[in-house]
Structure formats: structure tokens, C-alpha cells
Write a protein that holds these residues in place. Structure first.
Motif, PDB file in Angstrom:
ATOM      1  N   PRO A   1       0.801  -1.231   0.000  1.00  0.00           N
ATOM      2  CA  PRO A   1       0.000   0.000   0.000  1.00  0.00           C
ATOM      3  C   PRO A   1       0.833   1.281   0.000  1.00  0.00           C
ATOM      4  O   PRO A   1       0.302   2.356  -0.287  1.00  0.00           O
ATOM      5  CB  PRO A   1      -0.828  -0.125   1.288  1.00  0.00           C
ATOM      6  N   GLU A   2       2.102   1.178   0.337  1.00  0.00           N
ATOM      7  CA  GLU A   2       3.005   2.336   0.250  1.00  0.00           C
ATOM      8  C   GLU A   2       4.052   2.096  -0.832  1.00  0.00           C
ATOM      9  O   GLU A   2       5.226   2.418  -0.659  1.00  0.00           O
ATOM     10  CB  GLU A   2       3.688   2.608   1.604  1.00  0.00           C
ATOM     11  N   GLY A   3       3.624   1.553  -1.957  1.00  0.00           N
ATOM     12  CA  GLY A   3       4.537   1.180  -3.019  1.00  0.00           C
ATOM     13  C   GLY A   3       5.176   2.344  -3.737  1.00  0.00           C
ATOM     14  O   GLY A   3       4.866   3.523  -3.498  1.00  0.00           O
ATOM     15  N   LEU A   4       6.065   2.002  -4.654  1.00  0.00           N
ATOM     16  CA  LEU A   4       6.899   2.992  -5.335  1.00  0.00           C
ATOM     17  C   LEU A   4       6.090   3.915  -6.232  1.00  0.00           C
ATOM     18  O   LEU A   4       6.186   5.143  -6.133  1.00  0.00           O
ATOM     19  CB  LEU A   4       7.965   2.260  -6.144  1.00  0.00           C
ATOM     20  N   LEU A   5       5.269   3.370  -7.107  1.00  0.00           N
ATOM     21  CA  LEU A   5       4.540   4.194  -8.066  1.00  0.00           C
ATOM     22  C   LEU A   5       3.522   5.101  -7.375  1.00  0.00           C
ATOM     23  O   LEU A   5       3.301   6.236  -7.806  1.00  0.00           O
ATOM     24  CB  LEU A   5       3.833   3.293  -9.093  1.00  0.00           C
ATOM     25  N   GLY A   6       2.923   4.630  -6.294  1.00  0.00           N
ATOM     26  CA  GLY A   6       1.952   5.437  -5.563  1.00  0.00           C
ATOM     27  C   GLY A   6       2.549   6.656  -4.893  1.00  0.00           C
ATOM     28  O   GLY A   6       1.815   7.548  -4.437  1.00  0.00           O
ATOM     29  N   THR A   7       3.889   6.714  -4.821  1.00  0.00           N
ATOM     30  CA  THR A   7       4.539   7.894  -4.255  1.00  0.00           C
ATOM     31  C   THR A   7       4.329   9.119  -5.143  1.00  0.00           C
ATOM     32  O   THR A   7       4.325  10.258  -4.659  1.00  0.00           O
ATOM     33  CB  THR A   7       6.042   7.632  -4.060  1.00  0.00           C
ATOM     34  N   LEU A   8       4.140   8.887  -6.456  1.00  0.00           N
ATOM     35  CA  LEU A   8       3.934  10.010  -7.385  1.00  0.00           C
ATOM     36  C   LEU A   8       2.697  10.833  -7.007  1.00  0.00           C
ATOM     37  O   LEU A   8       2.811  12.055  -6.813  1.00  0.00           O
ATOM     38  CB  LEU A   8       3.829   9.486  -8.816  1.00  0.00           C
ATOM     39  N   PRO A   9       1.504  10.238  -6.880  1.00  0.00           N
ATOM     40  CA  PRO A   9       0.364  11.045  -6.453  1.00  0.00           C
ATOM     41  C   PRO A   9       0.460  11.487  -4.994  1.00  0.00           C
ATOM     42  O   PRO A   9      -0.129  12.511  -4.620  1.00  0.00           O
ATOM     43  CB  PRO A   9      -0.831  10.106  -6.675  1.00  0.00           C
ATOM     44  N   ALA A  10       1.203  10.735  -4.166  1.00  0.00           N
ATOM     45  CA  ALA A  10       1.386  11.166  -2.775  1.00  0.00           C
ATOM     46  C   ALA A  10       2.146  12.487  -2.718  1.00  0.00           C
ATOM     47  O   ALA A  10       1.890  13.326  -1.841  1.00  0.00           O
ATOM     48  CB  ALA A  10       2.123  10.083  -1.989  1.00  0.00           C
ATOM     49  N   ILE A  11       3.075  12.681  -3.649  1.00  0.00           N
ATOM     50  CA  ILE A  11       3.743  13.983  -3.758  1.00  0.00           C
ATOM     51  C   ILE A  11       2.707  15.060  -4.065  1.00  0.00           C
ATOM     52  O   ILE A  11       2.790  16.185  -3.572  1.00  0.00           O
ATOM     53  CB  ILE A  11       4.839  13.927  -4.831  1.00  0.00           C
ATOM     54  N   GLY A  12       1.704  14.693  -4.882  1.00  0.00           N
ATOM     55  CA  GLY A  12       0.612  15.624  -5.155  1.00  0.00           C
ATOM     56  C   GLY A  12      -0.114  16.039  -3.895  1.00  0.00           C
ATOM     57  O   GLY A  12      -0.528  17.197  -3.748  1.00  0.00           O
ATOM     58  N   THR A  13      -0.283  15.118  -2.952  1.00  0.00           N
ATOM     59  CA  THR A  13      -0.917  15.456  -1.676  1.00  0.00           C
ATOM     60  C   THR A  13      -0.084  16.493  -0.930  1.00  0.00           C
ATOM     61  O   THR A  13      -0.611  17.449  -0.362  1.00  0.00           O
ATOM     62  CB  THR A  13      -1.099  14.197  -0.818  1.00  0.00           C
ATOM     63  N   GLY A  14       1.238  16.303  -0.921  1.00  0.00           N
ATOM     64  CA  GLY A  14       2.111  17.284  -0.284  1.00  0.00           C
ATOM     65  C   GLY A  14       2.053  18.635  -0.969  1.00  0.00           C
ATOM     66  O   GLY A  14       2.023  19.686  -0.308  1.00  0.00           O
ATOM     67  N   LEU A  15       2.003  18.640  -2.302  1.00  0.00           N
ATOM     68  CA  LEU A  15       1.898  19.905  -3.042  1.00  0.00           C
ATOM     69  C   LEU A  15       0.562  20.588  -2.802  1.00  0.00           C
ATOM     70  O   LEU A  15       0.470  21.825  -2.811  1.00  0.00           O
ATOM     71  CB  LEU A  15       2.100  19.639  -4.537  1.00  0.00           C
ATOM     72  N   PHE A  16      -0.478  19.793  -2.600  1.00  0.00           N
ATOM     73  CA  PHE A  16      -1.788  20.342  -2.238  1.00  0.00           C
ATOM     74  C   PHE A  16      -1.644  21.152  -0.953  1.00  0.00           C
ATOM     75  O   PHE A  16      -2.149  22.279  -0.831  1.00  0.00           O
ATOM     76  CB  PHE A  16      -2.778  19.182  -2.037  1.00  0.00           C
ATOM     77  N   GLY A  17      -0.939  20.582   0.021  1.00  0.00           N
ATOM     78  CA  GLY A  17      -0.713  21.279   1.281  1.00  0.00           C
ATOM     79  C   GLY A  17       0.120  22.535   1.119  1.00  0.00           C
ATOM     80  O   GLY A  17      -0.139  23.553   1.770  1.00  0.00           O
ATOM     81  N   ILE A  18       1.131  22.491   0.246  1.00  0.00           N
ATOM     82  CA  ILE A  18       1.950  23.676   0.001  1.00  0.00           C
ATOM     83  C   ILE A  18       1.105  24.802  -0.586  1.00  0.00           C
ATOM     84  O   ILE A  18       1.239  25.973  -0.195  1.00  0.00           O
ATOM     85  CB  ILE A  18       3.126  23.329  -0.932  1.00  0.00           C
ATOM     86  N   ARG A  19       0.223  24.473  -1.516  1.00  0.00           N
ATOM     87  CA  ARG A  19      -0.659  25.476  -2.106  1.00  0.00           C
ATOM     88  C   ARG A  19      -1.521  26.136  -1.027  1.00  0.00           C
ATOM     89  O   ARG A  19      -1.642  27.360  -0.952  1.00  0.00           O
ATOM     90  CB  ARG A  19      -1.515  24.821  -3.190  1.00  0.00           C
ATOM     91  N   VAL A  20      -2.112  25.339  -0.141  1.00  0.00           N
ATOM     92  CA  VAL A  20      -2.965  25.875   0.917  1.00  0.00           C
ATOM     93  C   VAL A  20      -2.136  26.658   1.932  1.00  0.00           C
ATOM     94  O   VAL A  20      -2.543  27.738   2.389  1.00  0.00           O
ATOM     95  CB  VAL A  20      -3.742  24.735   1.605  1.00  0.00           C
ATOM     96  N   GLY A  21      -0.950  26.142   2.265  1.00  0.00           N
ATOM     97  CA  GLY A  21      -0.084  26.866   3.179  1.00  0.00           C
ATOM     98  C   GLY A  21       0.331  28.221   2.633  1.00  0.00           C
ATOM     99  O   GLY A  21       0.419  29.213   3.372  1.00  0.00           O
ATOM    100  N   SER A  22       0.565  28.297   1.323  1.00  0.00           N
ATOM    101  CA  SER A  22       0.928  29.572   0.696  1.00  0.00           C
ATOM    102  C   SER A  22      -0.215  30.575   0.789  1.00  0.00           C
ATOM    103  O   SER A  22       0.005  31.778   0.957  1.00  0.00           O
ATOM    104  CB  SER A  22       1.315  29.336  -0.771  1.00  0.00           C
TER     105      SER A  22
END
Length: 361
Positions: free
Chosen positions: A196-217
């Protein structure tokens, strides 16, 4: 390493603390055989309250990057040191996770390589580099391309050895890649054929972090009234949820796959939750209910790591069988044990908080 507590965004600490407390609760039931449905992950497609916890935490990581690094990144001379620090933190988190696995399950031959802390570490590092070195417009493009690209890979690219693209646990593209890179011996022990925490799924997980950066900004914008910030956050959050529900019809919301619709759905809900918390706590000063969550929020990683060690070792004392199982129904006994672990770890976090200590990796 420790440092004094400084002035912080209280609503973010509360939101983080509530997320960590929930994470400890769902990860440590008295027995996995008796769990209330909302405290379980969805079997595959779909989203339970428990499925929200991990993406909420990654979203908070993105928001925190902005608040921790905005002033320093203004000077390009700081960039190299900031990236090196982020890389060091990534490595430490990965080492902590792998070391814990070896301690609890000795043997390199079957050590799980992917994991929750590993994903947090990698997302934190990549999002930090993107925040320091790119503009918000570029990050928005990376966010969109990561979700669309992941959708194309998962839904249209044939899976070697399995035929057409599919979203089944063992035969999707992510599972195939994990078996290729890590081999089955180093994947999630309950499956071995996928993680469930595999390699390819890290790509959209980065999107989750970027979502937070947008809101934090947005939250860090100067000269913008708080009511305007909250209104835009609520609008953005609702729009993301609606878009996710539309996307769900052909790319289902799924935590284990971390689908693009899952990123939008959980990111939208996290934005709504943070907007409401910010309005109530930081703008209107409603802090009466915050005291329990703040100690978790300011020492989140410490609390999470302790939640792996304390139940593991104290659980050998058979506290569940002695204190809860004989007196409560199976479901309530299991829940009571989980609540006990939350409260025990909170006491430790409260002591650290009262001494104004934040433990950082």
C-alpha cells in the motif's frame, strides 16, 4: 535534538495533533479481530474515516513546509543548506522505520522496504526541493501532471505479464513495479504481492504534499483578510471534493493505490478542515478544546514512533486481557485498549510540551 517551542500556527498544530491521535488510535486496537467499521481501512475502493489519516498527515507536511521555510528560502544562499537538511531528515526517518522493522521482525531477507515513514520522508524531501526551487505556478503544473500522469499509467498502460491495465491489488502496474524493484520478500507482509506504500503510488502522494503547500501559501499571504483566505480555502476544498467524486466514477477513490481521485478527495477535505480550524482557533480565539491535541501536534513524529514501540513492548504484559477483555464487549474492549495507548502516549507528549521541548529529526 531539541529546541524551545516558538510561536506557531495553533490551528495547524491542533489539526496535526488530532491526525496523530487518530493514527495512534486506529493502529493499536486491543485485537484486530474486533474493530468498529469506521476505524478500519476500506477493503479496496472507497474511503473510510481511517483512510483520511495518512493523506491528512502528508497534506499537513506540505502546509508545514511553507511555514517553516518561507523566510529562509527568500535568500538563495540558504537553498543548499535547506535541501541538505531536508535530505538528512529523509534519511533519518527511513532509517528509523527500517530499524524498527528489523527490531520487531529480525531478518534482512524479509524486511519490508516501503512503509509509512518512508513515504512521509520521500514526499517531504521532494516537496521541499520543489518549494525551494520552483514557483507556485510550476508546482501547480507538477501537481496536475502527477495526477493525470498517474491516471494514464494506471488505467491505460498494459501491465507486463498481466495484460491490459487494471486496478486489482496484485495485477495493477504499481504492484508489478514493486515486485520488480523490491521483490515479494520485501513487500507488505500481509500481501507480499503488493504494497500500500509502493513505489509508483509515491507520485500522487507527492501531489498530496503539493496540495498542502498550495494551501499553506494561501494562509501565509500578507495583506489578505482572514475571511477572504478562509472563503477561498473552503471554495477550493469543496471544488476538489466534487472533482474527486466525478473522477471516482472512472478512477475510483482508493487509499492503497493512492489514486488521483483519492488525492483530490482527501486534500479537499483536509483543506476544509484546516479552514474551519483556522477560523475558529487563530482568527476567533476558540482555544478551549485545543489543549489535548497540541502536545501531539508539536511532537508528531515522536508520538508516532512511540506508538510503534510502547504498545509493542507493554502489550507483552497482557494489559488487554487483564484490564479490558473480561469487562467489556469485544468491540468496546478493543477500542478501550486503543484509547488507553492514545492517553498513555499523550502523557509523555504533555510532559515534553510543558517543558517546551520539540524533538526533531
Amino acid at each position: 535534538m531539541s529546541q524551545p517551542v516558538s510561536k506557531r500556527l495553533l490551528s495547524l498544530d491542533v489539526f496535526r495533533g488530532a491526525t496523530v491521535a487518530a493514527m495512534i488510535l486506529v493502529n493499536n486496537p486491543g485485537t484486530w479481530e474486533h474493530i468498529y467499521a469506521p476505524l478500519e481501512h476500506s477493503k479496496w475502493h472507497g474511503c473510510t474515516p481511517t483512510d483520511l489519516i495518512f493523506p491528512f498527515f502528508l497534506f499537513i507536511v506540505g502546509v508545514s513546509i511553507v511555514f517553516a521555510m518561507e523566510s529562509k528560502k527568500a535568500d538563495p544562499a540558504n537553498h543548499g543548506k535547506m535541501i541538505l537538511t531536508a535530505f538528512r531528515r529523509m534519511v533519518i526517518l527511513i532509517v528509523i522505520s527500517l530499524g524498527t522493522h528489523l527490531l520487531f521482525h529480525p531478518g534482512l531477507a524479509t524486511m519490508r522496504i516501503p512503509g509509512v515513514l518512508q513515504r512521509i520522508a520521500v514526499v517531504f524531501f521532494i516537496c521541499t526541493v520543489l518549494y525551494i526551487k520552483t514557483s507556485q505556478r510550476t508546482r501547480d503544473w507538477v501537481f496536475a501532471l502527477s495526477l493525470i500522469g498517474y491516471y494514464i499509467i494506471m488505467c491505460f498502460v498494459p501491465v507486463p505479464g498481466h495484460g491490459p491495465a487494471n486496478l486489482e491489488p496484485e495485477t495493477n502496474m504499481g504492484a508489478w513495479l514493486d515486485r520488480l524493484v523490491f521483490t515479494e520478500n520485501h513487500l507488505w507482509s500481509q500481501a507480499r504481492t503488493w504494497d500500500p506504500e509502493g513505489l509508483l503510488g509515491t507520485l500522487p502522494a507527492i501531489g498530496t504534499g503539493l496540495f498542502g503547500i498550495r494551501v499553506g501559501s494561501w494562509l501565509k499571504q500578507k495583506g489578505t483578510e482572514d475571511s477572504v483566505k478562509v472563503t477561498w480555502m473552503l471554495t477550493y476544498g469543496v471544488a476538489a471534493v466534487v472533482l474527486a467524486l466525478v473522477w471516482d466514477m472512472f478512477f475510483p477513490i482508493n487509499k492503497s493505490l493512492w489514486t488521483s481521485s483519492f488525492v483530490l478527495y482527501t486534500g479537499g477535505l483536509a483543506t476544509i478542515a484546516l479552514a474551519i480550524s483556522y477560523w475558529l482557533i487563530d482568527v476567533n480565539g476558540r482555544t478551549r478544546f485545543t489543549g489535548f491535541f497540541i502536545p501531539f501536534g508539536v511532537n508528531a513524529i515522536t508520538a508516532y514512533v512511540l506508538s510503534m514501540y510502547i504498545p509493542h513492548y507493554l502489550g507483552k504484559l497482557n494489559l488487554y486481557q487483564l484490564w479490558f477483555e473480561p469487562y467489556l464487549s469485544p468491540l468496546n474492549a478493543s477500542l478501550a485498549m486503543a484509547i488507553f495507548w492514545v492517553l498513555l502516549i499523550w502523557v509523555i507528549m504533555w510532559v515534553l510540551y510543558k517543558r517546551k521541548i520539540i524533538i526533531k529529526v
